[in-house]
Design an enzyme around this catalytic site. Structure first.
Site, PDB file in Angstrom:
ATOM      1  N   SER A   1      -9.699  49.310 -11.133  1.00 39.43           N
ATOM      2  CA  SER A   1     -10.650  49.247 -12.248  1.00 39.43           C
ATOM      3  C   SER A   1     -11.620  50.421 -12.225  1.00 39.43           C
ATOM      4  CB  SER A   1     -11.408  47.919 -12.212  1.00 39.43           C
ATOM      5  OG  SER A   1     -12.000  47.717 -10.947  1.00 39.43           O
TER       6      SER A   1
ATOM      7  N   CYS B   1     -19.885  46.261  -1.556  1.00 37.33           N
ATOM      8  CA  CYS B   1     -20.442  45.054  -2.162  1.00 37.33           C
ATOM      9  C   CYS B   1     -21.073  44.191  -1.085  1.00 37.33           C
ATOM     10  CB  CYS B   1     -19.393  44.276  -2.932  1.00 37.33           C
ATOM     11  SG  CYS B   1     -18.103  43.638  -1.910  1.00 37.33           S
TER      12      CYS B   1
ATOM     13  N   ASP C   1      -4.551  54.353  -1.980  1.00 31.67           N
ATOM     14  CA  ASP C   1      -4.757  53.101  -1.258  1.00 31.67           C
ATOM     15  C   ASP C   1      -3.820  53.077  -0.068  1.00 31.67           C
ATOM     16  OD1 ASP C   1      -6.345  50.406  -1.836  1.00 31.67           O
ATOM     17  OD2 ASP C   1      -4.497  49.915  -0.791  1.00 31.67           O
TER      18      ASP C   1
ATOM     19  N   PRO D   1      -7.642  47.586  -6.750  1.00 39.07           N
ATOM     20  CA  PRO D   1      -6.550  47.548  -7.713  1.00 39.07           C
ATOM     21  C   PRO D   1      -6.697  48.481  -8.903  1.00 39.07           C
ATOM     22  CG  PRO D   1      -7.983  45.706  -8.103  1.00 39.07           C
ATOM     23  CD  PRO D   1      -8.551  46.427  -6.918  1.00 39.07           C
TER      24      PRO D   1
END
Length: 899
Positions: free
Chosen positions: A186, A342, A234, A184
């Protein structure tokens, strides 16, 4: 890769990537039990990371214990460095002392603390329980401050580990950067800040005829502005919309947002001389923050505990590798790409890095960069050189499930052969490939130093799990790109169709295919259905290699991916598939129209491995046809969808722009050719946008080639709808997004505010009175406005010291009405500024126009009530005097009623 706090689970708060509709780790939270009651246990999950050789046994216990606790909340001060430091100081001086004094259950509450790994105390985290935040006023006030500043764009709520990759990219102002999987936004916001640098101070120097390049750090040659560009991408339109929302708060004109599949991201064409070789944009820096299983987010994504399986990482390995390979192709020589996830799973991390380097030609072409000097205070572990691949096997129907760990490809093959002999129906994962395992031993010169990768485990500094690797491109590469078997079949079909429709003068095709299937793959797995591939490309187990031709990377590598990108989009959007069109060229021979990656005809879509050595390249990137045929070729208009955005640039002599800039006295040095509107006809209607020079070049060159542009630039002017529009020289109002870009170059319509009291009145009151004759309550601002014509102004506030000073420089739009003035700032921003500058939590903002309307409505109602009352009283009086139609009734008379 998993995302930060604003990102959600498999990307920081979304579910792990699994199956249809899960996107990049997304999915609804479908848990039925309360959050606190979900058990943080998973035997497969624990077994893999305890027995896989990642950490010593004692240290693994510490890590696992940390994994089973909640993740601290974290946030970052954003924007220009001077603004971020100023807001940080307000936070430290106003809120930290009051929070520190709070006690809960007899113990002092730990206040927010700066994260030591990041410089300048711009990143903070806190472990305060939500019960404390709800109960004590100091925390409630602090929470309001966080919410207000986050809405204003001065604070970003973001997970600590997700802030690491942009720092490792080492972006400088002037660089051209691509964020391949950006939503999104950041991390994109961090990259934008780095490209932006401290240009506002430099622009002011340039406008005052001083040199903006005071230290040689970055390229500020655009009159003090950074010449860099951020392309944020994206694959999902809705997530790209989230990305735009996040980035618009930065007021950043050097920005383009696109919507494409990162693994086949189209080449961005640059202008070139007529008949010259096609040129494509190459990036200085690329962030590949890829989709991943997200098992490092278990501290905040509770679904990991109940849903993690070894197949998560295996199913994503191929997609991650394709994204990284494509990123390396788009990178310029000497450029760097950061690959991050991650996840702690080496199949998604070191295995992808090793496979990508080998596919590019080895360490002489792409090298892993030693990152020990990046964020030196960050606690980390080196990357792995050996690891095990975890898989489960079952009998048909899911019976007799067994767990396996394989340390090498050979051991997996041997085990598979044994089970095929004993239990031929036992099924292993079809996603296991040789690239999932550690690379085979090689000489020291050819060895891939995977220990240069960075692993961040949860127990090291109370964070989530994370993986980062920095790769530098040393030379041109020829990537052996992994493709799906279904794509190969579709390309062969398209090739056959195109050959029957190819004009006689077209160049022959010379495409070579080599198909590879995973060992032991069942026939049904070898060629999955097209529908399944489109729904979940990561679930395709069969790989297909495209043999890249021997031509130069700059030309053939980009042409290859334009072709693959075109084919992929045609499969996803059949209604947008290109058809072979004949261009009417008078007496010339017909030729197929070509319109770029998304609008290419069937033959252009197959131009993957064409030998272009003896062919003259055409400007569109395909093999050149005879000149007499090419002259009549026209670009095929792109089929428009409901999500289509139009970007049309205004000519430099546009009369509306000329009038506006003249009204504000803008210097001739300010560029006139970068203003843009968003409508197909290029009409100046409601909003006028401003972009950087490179953004304009890319939009103009590629908007008709099938690129999906979602957003570009900042709003500079908005049409002001007022009754006396004809009496206003420039009925356009300045916007907060673009006002600071224009203000240094303006010499008219500037109002200086030197008092906090005056600014507060402008914030707390909308439309305060400013009569032409008579007094006013706007002090120095009112004195300046009295002398001005109706229209918009720059309200300039300089940074100053003292109790009545301002912590940072501000420029705000202010409209001069005939009898009033109004700060063009919405109520949420007004409240945020009142809280930031005056510590007012619940300000009562007065709107004099609304109050006047209410007063007029109440007066009208009162007058109407008076009229009605008088009419009723008059009728009653007449009735008493004259009686009624039922008879004469006077005072004291009684009416007899017959029963």
């Amino acid at each position: 890769m998993a995302r930060d706090g604003s990102n959600g689970g498999g990307r920081g708060g979304r579910k792990p990537f699994r199956g249809k509709g899960k996107g990049r780790g997304g999915g609804r939270d479908t848990r039925s039990e309360p959050y606190e009651d979900i058990k943080r246990e998973n035997d497969y999950y624990e077994s893999y990371y305890s027995q896989g050789g990642f950490l010593p046994e004692d240290e693994f216990k510490h890590m696992w214990k940390a994994m089973q606790t909640d993740l601290p909340n974290s946030f970052r001060f954003t924007g220009t460095k001077s603004d971020a430091l100023a807001v940080r100081e307000i936070f430290k001086q106003r809120y930290i002392p009051t929070i520190t004094a709070v006690t809960f259950d007899g113990l002092s509450v730990e206040p927010p603390r700066p994260v030591e790994a990041f410089p300048d105390e711009l990143v903070w985290d806190m472990t305060t329980h939500k019960k404390v935040i709800r109960k004590y006023p100091p925390f409630k006030e602090f929470q309001k401050f966080l919410v207000a500043e986050a809405a204003s764009g001065n604070i970003s709520r973001q997970e600590v580990v997700s802030m690491i990759p942009p720092h490792f990219l080492d972006v400088k102002p002037g660089m051209v950067v691509l964020d391949m999987c950006a939503a999104p936004g950041s991390k994109s916001a961090q990259l934008a800040e780095m490209i932006h640098g401290d240009e506002e101070e430099r622009v002011i120097k340039a406008a005052n005829n001083e040199s903006p390049n005071i230290d040689g750090e970055g390229d500020y040659s655009d009159d003090g502005r950074s010449t860099g560009l951020l392309v944020a991408n994206d694959t999902d339109y809705k997530r790209a919309g989230m990305l735009v929302h996040q980035l618009k708060r930065l007021d950043f004109p050097n920005l383009i947002v696109t919507q494409h599949d990162a693994s086949i991201y189209p080449s961005i064409e640059l202008p070139n001389a007529e008949g010259g070789r096609p040129q494509y944009l190459k990036f200085d820096r690329i962030l590949a923050d890829v989709p991943c299983s997200g098992d490092g987010t278990a501290r905040k994504n509770i679904n990991v505990w109940s849903k993690w399986t070894p197949k998560d990482g295996l199913g994503l390995h191929n997609l991650q590798l394709r994204i990284l390979n494509r990123g390396l192709q788009l990178l310029k020589k000497g450029g760097r790409i950061v690959y991050s996830t991650c996840s702690m799973n080496p199949v998604e991390n070191e295995a992808v890095i090793a496979a990508a380097i080998e596919a590019c030609g080895g360490v002489s072409k792409v090298q892993l960069v030693d990152c020990s000097d990046h964020l030196p205070k960050l606690k980390r572990k080196p990357g792995l050189n050996t690891w095990k691949v975890f898989d489960t096997s079952t009998l048909p129907g899911g019976e007799d499930k067994k767990a396996h760990m394989f340390s090498s490809w050979d051991r997996f093959v041997n085990a598979k052969e044994k089970y095929d002999a004993k239990e031929p129906v036992r099924q292993f994962s079809s996603k296991i490939t040789q690239g999932c395992f550690p690379p085979t031993a090689a000489s020291e010169e050819r060895r891939i130093p995977l220990e240069r990768c960075v692993r961040v485990y949860p127990h090291l500094q109370d964070t989530g799990g994370f993986f980062i690797a920095v790769l530098e491109k040393l030379d041109d590469i020829k990537v052996t790109q992994i493709q799906n078997a279904t794509n190969a079949a579709e390309l062969r079909k398209m090739k056959a169709q195109s050959q029957s429709a190819t004009p006689a003068f077209a160049q022959p095709l010379n495409v070579t295919w080599t198909e590879e299937q995973p060992t032991g793959a069942a026939p049904s797995e070898a060629t999955p259905s097209l529908k399944h591939k489109l729904e979940d490309p990561a679930e395709i187990g069969t790989a297909k290699r495209v043999k890249v031709g021997e031509t130069e990377e700059q030309s053939n590598g980009d042409a290859e991916f334009e072709a693959i990108s075109s084919m992929k989009r045609k499969l996803e959007n059949p209604e947008e598939s290109a058809t072979v069109k004949r261009a009417k060229t008078g007496d010339t021979a017909p030729e197929s129209a070509v319109s770029g990656p998304e609008g290419q005809d069937a033959q252009a879509a197959l131009d993957v491995d064409v030998d272009m050595t003896d062919a003259k390249p055409a400007p569109n990137g395909s093999t050149a046809a005879p000149a007499r045929a090419r002259e009549g070729t026209k670009l095929r208009p792109e089929n428009q969808s409901q999500n289509k955005e139009y970007f049309e640039y205004l000519p430099s002599d546009d009369p509306t722009i000329a009038d506006i800039l003249e009204f504000f006295g803008v210097s001739p040095r300010f560029p006139r050719d970068r203003f843009m509107v968003k409508n197909k006809e290029g009409l100046v209607l409601n909003k006028i946008y401003y972009t950087s020079a490179l953004a304009k070049t890319i939009i103009s060159q590629n908007k008709d080639r099938g690129m999906k542009f979602i957003h570009c630039g900042v709003v500079m002017f908005v049409s002001h709808k007022i009754k006396d529009k004809d009496n206003v020289k420039a009925p356009w109002r300045l916007q907060n997004e673009g006002i600071r870009i224009l203000e240094p170059w303006a010499s008219k319509r500037i109002v200086n505010c030197t008092s906090k009291k005056t600014l507060r009145k402008l914030l707390i009151e909308m439309f305060p009175k400013l009569p032409k004759d008579g007094g006013h309550e706007l002090a120095e601002v009112g004195d300046q406005l009295i002398k001005m014509e109706i229209g918009c102004c720059f309200l300039r506030i300089e940074k100053s010291e003292g109790d009545d000073g301002f912590p940072f420089r501000m420029v705000l739009p202010l409209w001069r009405h005939p009898g009033s003035a109004n700060l063009m700032v919405d109520q949420n921003d007004r409240k945020a500024m009142l809280l930031r500058l005056f510590n007012e939590n619940e300000p009562d903002i007065k709107n004099h126009v609304v109050e006047k309307q209410k007063a007029e409505e109440e007066e009208a109602k009162r007058l109407a009530d008076d009229v009605v009352r008088k009419e009723v009283e008059s009728e009653l009086a007449e009735a008493e005097e004259e009686g009624t139609e039922y008879g004469q009734i006077g005072k004291g008379d009684e009416m007899e009623v017959d029963e």
